[in-house]
Structures are given as C-alpha cells and as structure tokens.
Design a protein around this motif. Structure first.
Motif, PDB file in Angstrom:
ATOM      1  N   UNK A   1       0.796  -1.221   0.000  1.00 55.94           N
ATOM      2  CA  UNK A   1       0.000   0.000   0.000  1.00 55.94           C
ATOM      3  C   UNK A   1       0.837   1.284   0.000  1.00 55.94           C
ATOM      4  N   UNK A   2       2.049   1.249   0.532  1.00 59.24           N
ATOM      5  CA  UNK A   2       2.851   2.466   0.648  1.00 59.24           C
ATOM      6  C   UNK A   2       3.104   3.152  -0.698  1.00 59.24           C
ATOM      7  N   UNK A   3       3.494   2.401  -1.752  1.00 57.34           N
ATOM      8  CA  UNK A   3       3.671   3.081  -3.045  1.00 57.34           C
ATOM      9  C   UNK A   3       2.374   3.699  -3.569  1.00 57.34           C
ATOM     10  N   UNK A   4       1.258   3.055  -3.328  1.00 62.03           N
ATOM     11  CA  UNK A   4      -0.026   3.600  -3.778  1.00 62.03           C
ATOM     12  C   UNK A   4      -0.344   4.898  -3.034  1.00 62.03           C
ATOM     13  N   UNK A   5      -0.046   4.932  -1.759  1.00 61.63           N
ATOM     14  CA  UNK A   5      -0.299   6.148  -0.978  1.00 61.63           C
ATOM     15  C   UNK A   5       0.565   7.293  -1.488  1.00 61.63           C
ATOM     16  N   UNK A   6       1.826   7.002  -1.826  1.00 60.50           N
ATOM     17  CA  UNK A   6       2.678   8.070  -2.351  1.00 60.50           C
ATOM     18  C   UNK A   6       2.196   8.525  -3.726  1.00 60.50           C
ATOM     19  N   UNK A   7       1.583   7.616  -4.500  1.00 63.55           N
ATOM     20  CA  UNK A   7       1.021   8.009  -5.797  1.00 63.55           C
ATOM     21  C   UNK A   7      -0.189   8.926  -5.632  1.00 63.55           C
ATOM     22  N   UNK A   8      -0.899   8.810  -4.522  1.00 65.45           N
ATOM     23  CA  UNK A   8      -2.004   9.731  -4.236  1.00 65.45           C
ATOM     24  C   UNK A   8      -1.441  11.136  -4.065  1.00 65.45           C
ATOM     25  N   UNK A   9      -0.355  11.252  -3.278  1.00 65.91           N
ATOM     26  CA  UNK A   9       0.260  12.556  -3.039  1.00 65.91           C
ATOM     27  C   UNK A   9       0.824  13.158  -4.322  1.00 65.91           C
TER      28      UNK A   9
END
Length: 92
Positions: free
Chosen positions: A41-49
């Motif tokens: 999930x961490x890469x996906x969260x950074x893609x949100x930002x």
C-alpha cells in the motif's frame, strides 16, 4: 530507473492497473502487489500525493487519475534500422 520522479514500486502499482485493464482496484489487490524492494500500500499512498491515484476514505479502493492514464498511455517503441534499407542496388 526512475520515470517522471517515480520509484520502481510506484511504477509497479500503475502497471498493475494496465495489466488487469482497470481504472479502479480494490485495496486488497494493491496490498497484495509484490516488489523485490517493497510493495503493498505504501507506493499507492505516495502516488495519491503525486496526483496519480485517488482513494476512497477507508482506502478500500484506488482509482487512476487522468495524470496516471496519460502515463500508462505512453508506450515507447524502439526504433530499429533495417539492414539493407539504404536503397536498391542496380545490376549494371
């Protein structure tokens, strides 16, 4: 190799959307992604930002933004020179 300032893990997340031909993926599918240097999930969260993904309030699903669709639409093709493509030879 970084593309447009993204990590390999972030690119892997976006590639999964392309692989399954979907604009929205459930959070479980994102968390299940594997990458040698870390995934989930961490890469996906950074893609949100970074403006490539949106998520619902509980992060139960992730959706591509227009920016991500443009990124995934980019499909570079290598240019090859064909052997003997310099012209025709005359038999004089």
């Amino acid at each position: 190799m970084l593309i447009k300032g993204m990590t390999p893990q972030e690119i892997r997340v976006l590639q999964e959307f392309r692989r399954v031909a979907a604009e929205t993926l459930p959070g479980d599918a994102i968390r299940a992604l594997k990458h040698p240097a870390g995934g989930g999930e961490e890469p996906a969260i950074s893609l949100i930002a970074k403006g490539y993904l949106t998520a619902d309030e509980g992060r139960t699903s992730f959706t591509l933004t227009e920016k991500a669709k443009e990124f995934l639409a980019y499909d570079p093709k290598p240019e090859f020179e064909e052997a003997g493509a310099t012209g025709t030879e005359s038999a004089d």
